[in-house]
Design a protein around this motif. Structure first.
Motif, mmCIF file in Angstrom:
data_model
loop_
_atom_site.group_PDB
_atom_site.id
_atom_site.type_symbol
_atom_site.label_atom_id
_atom_site.label_comp_id
_atom_site.label_asym_id
_atom_site.label_seq_id
_atom_site.Cartn_x
_atom_site.Cartn_y
_atom_site.Cartn_z
ATOM 1 N N SER A 85 53.173 7.250 31.611
ATOM 2 C CA SER A 85 53.491 8.395 30.334
ATOM 3 C C SER A 85 51.617 7.635 29.361
ATOM 4 O O SER A 85 51.856 6.597 30.099
ATOM 5 N N TYR A 86 51.096 8.915 29.500
ATOM 6 C CA TYR A 86 50.184 9.042 28.818
ATOM 7 C C TYR A 86 50.026 10.094 27.429
ATOM 8 O O TYR A 86 50.693 11.522 27.798
ATOM 9 N N VAL A 87 48.717 9.633 27.130
ATOM 10 C CA VAL A 87 48.600 10.628 25.432
ATOM 11 C C VAL A 87 46.954 10.351 25.063
ATOM 12 O O VAL A 87 46.466 9.559 25.439
ATOM 13 N N ASP A 88 47.316 11.774 25.028
ATOM 14 C CA ASP A 88 45.862 11.754 24.916
ATOM 15 C C ASP A 88 44.640 12.649 23.473
ATOM 16 O O ASP A 88 45.888 13.585 23.125
ATOM 17 N N LEU A 89 44.182 11.962 22.847
ATOM 18 C CA LEU A 89 43.487 12.206 21.908
ATOM 19 C C LEU A 89 42.572 12.862 21.050
ATOM 20 O O LEU A 89 41.469 12.388 21.452
ATOM 21 N N ALA A 90 41.821 14.143 20.214
ATOM 22 C CA ALA A 90 41.231 13.887 20.158
ATOM 23 C C ALA A 90 40.529 13.476 18.737
ATOM 24 O O ALA A 90 41.599 13.945 17.107
ATOM 25 N N LEU A 91 39.676 12.901 17.736
ATOM 26 C CA LEU A 91 40.039 11.924 16.167
ATOM 27 C C LEU A 91 39.445 13.284 15.706
ATOM 28 O O LEU A 91 39.771 13.029 14.870
ATOM 29 N N ASP A 92 38.952 13.529 15.956
ATOM 30 C CA ASP A 92 37.070 14.334 15.557
ATOM 31 C C ASP A 92 36.288 14.654 16.309
ATOM 32 O O ASP A 92 36.934 14.518 17.544
ATOM 33 N N GLU A 93 35.515 16.046 16.239
ATOM 34 C CA GLU A 93 35.179 16.581 17.441
ATOM 35 C C GLU A 93 33.994 15.510 17.699
ATOM 36 O O GLU A 93 33.602 15.962 19.195
ATOM 37 N N THR A 94 34.164 14.076 17.323
ATOM 38 C CA THR A 94 32.533 13.367 18.166
ATOM 39 C C THR A 94 33.589 11.924 19.025
ATOM 40 O O THR A 94 33.519 11.057 19.481
ATOM 41 N N LYS A 95 34.826 12.278 18.758
ATOM 42 C CA LYS A 95 35.629 10.726 19.678
ATOM 43 C C LYS A 95 37.276 11.206 19.504
ATOM 44 O O LYS A 95 38.123 11.600 19.043
ATOM 45 N N MET A 96 37.553 10.598 20.773
ATOM 46 C CA MET A 96 38.467 10.851 21.694
ATOM 47 C C MET A 96 39.013 9.502 22.211
ATOM 48 O O MET A 96 38.293 8.407 22.286
ATOM 49 N N ALA A 97 39.899 9.175 22.198
ATOM 50 C CA ALA A 97 41.306 7.816 22.774
ATOM 51 C C ALA A 97 41.955 8.760 23.472
ATOM 52 O O ALA A 97 42.582 9.678 23.503
ATOM 53 N N GLY A 98 42.115 7.871 24.145
ATOM 54 C CA GLY A 98 43.825 8.143 24.854
ATOM 55 C C GLY A 98 44.288 7.182 25.462
ATOM 56 O O GLY A 98 44.519 5.896 25.204
#
Length: 179
Positions: A85-98
């Motif tokens: 299981s995995y989840v991708d996140l947009a933290l704002d318009e310039t930062k992402m995490a998974g």
């Protein structure tokens, strides 16, 4: 001449490197499809779930909530993932995490200050531009704080040993030990 068996690579390191490259490519695609940061997009105070695969749980005010794509997250929310299981996140318009499989992380956000407390498992991170002087992006584990500046990479916390590993695919980070 070397025997082929001597040339074997560490499969765990190869998998981590491959996944890190995939996360970077996904981050670039997300940045392009969002138009490169126009003013009507997410702000530094917006965290949301881009996509989730498998058994992903959002913990909000102590209760488990089913996740959906494009679901907004708030300060104090936590996410956990099961095997495969995995989840991708947009933290704002310039930062992402998974968040990797079998992982748990808490998300704390106040204005332009973002901290992800990785309790177990692995977390990929990617920024499309350097973090501004008036904002912070930190990943904390039980024994270290990683200050993200304009970077992509992976942080993994091994709960059995208590060790934290950091892999960078680009940029630099600031690391502090926590006693």
């Amino acid at each position: 001449m070397q025997d082929k068996s001597e040339k074997k690579k560490n499969p765990k390191a190869l998998i981590i490197a491959l996944v890190a490259v995939i996360v970077v490519v996904i981050g670039i695609v997300i940045g392009i499809t969002r138009g490169g940061g126009s003013s009507d997009e997410a702000t530094a105070t917006t965290m949301r779930i881009e996509s989730a695969t498998g058994d992903v749980v959002l913990i909000k005010d102590g209760e488990e909530v089913s996740v959906m794509n494009d679901m907004q997250m708030h300060d104090g929310n936590a996410l956990s993932t099961a095997a495969s299981s995995y989840v991708d996140l947009a933290l704002d318009e310039t930062k992402m995490a998974g968040l990797d499989e079998i992982s748990k992380a808490n998300f704390m956000q106040s204005g332009k200050n973002l901290k992800i407390k990785l309790d177990e498992g692995g977390l990929y991170f990617y920024t499309t531009q350097a973090v501004a002087d008036d904002e912070t992006f930190e990943i904390e584990t039980n024994n270290m704080m990683v200050g993200i500046r304009g970077t992509s990479g992976y942080v993994r916390r091994d709960t059995s040993s208590g060790d934290t590993e950091i892999y960078l695919t680009s940029g630099e980070v600031e690391v502090e030990g926590i006693d």
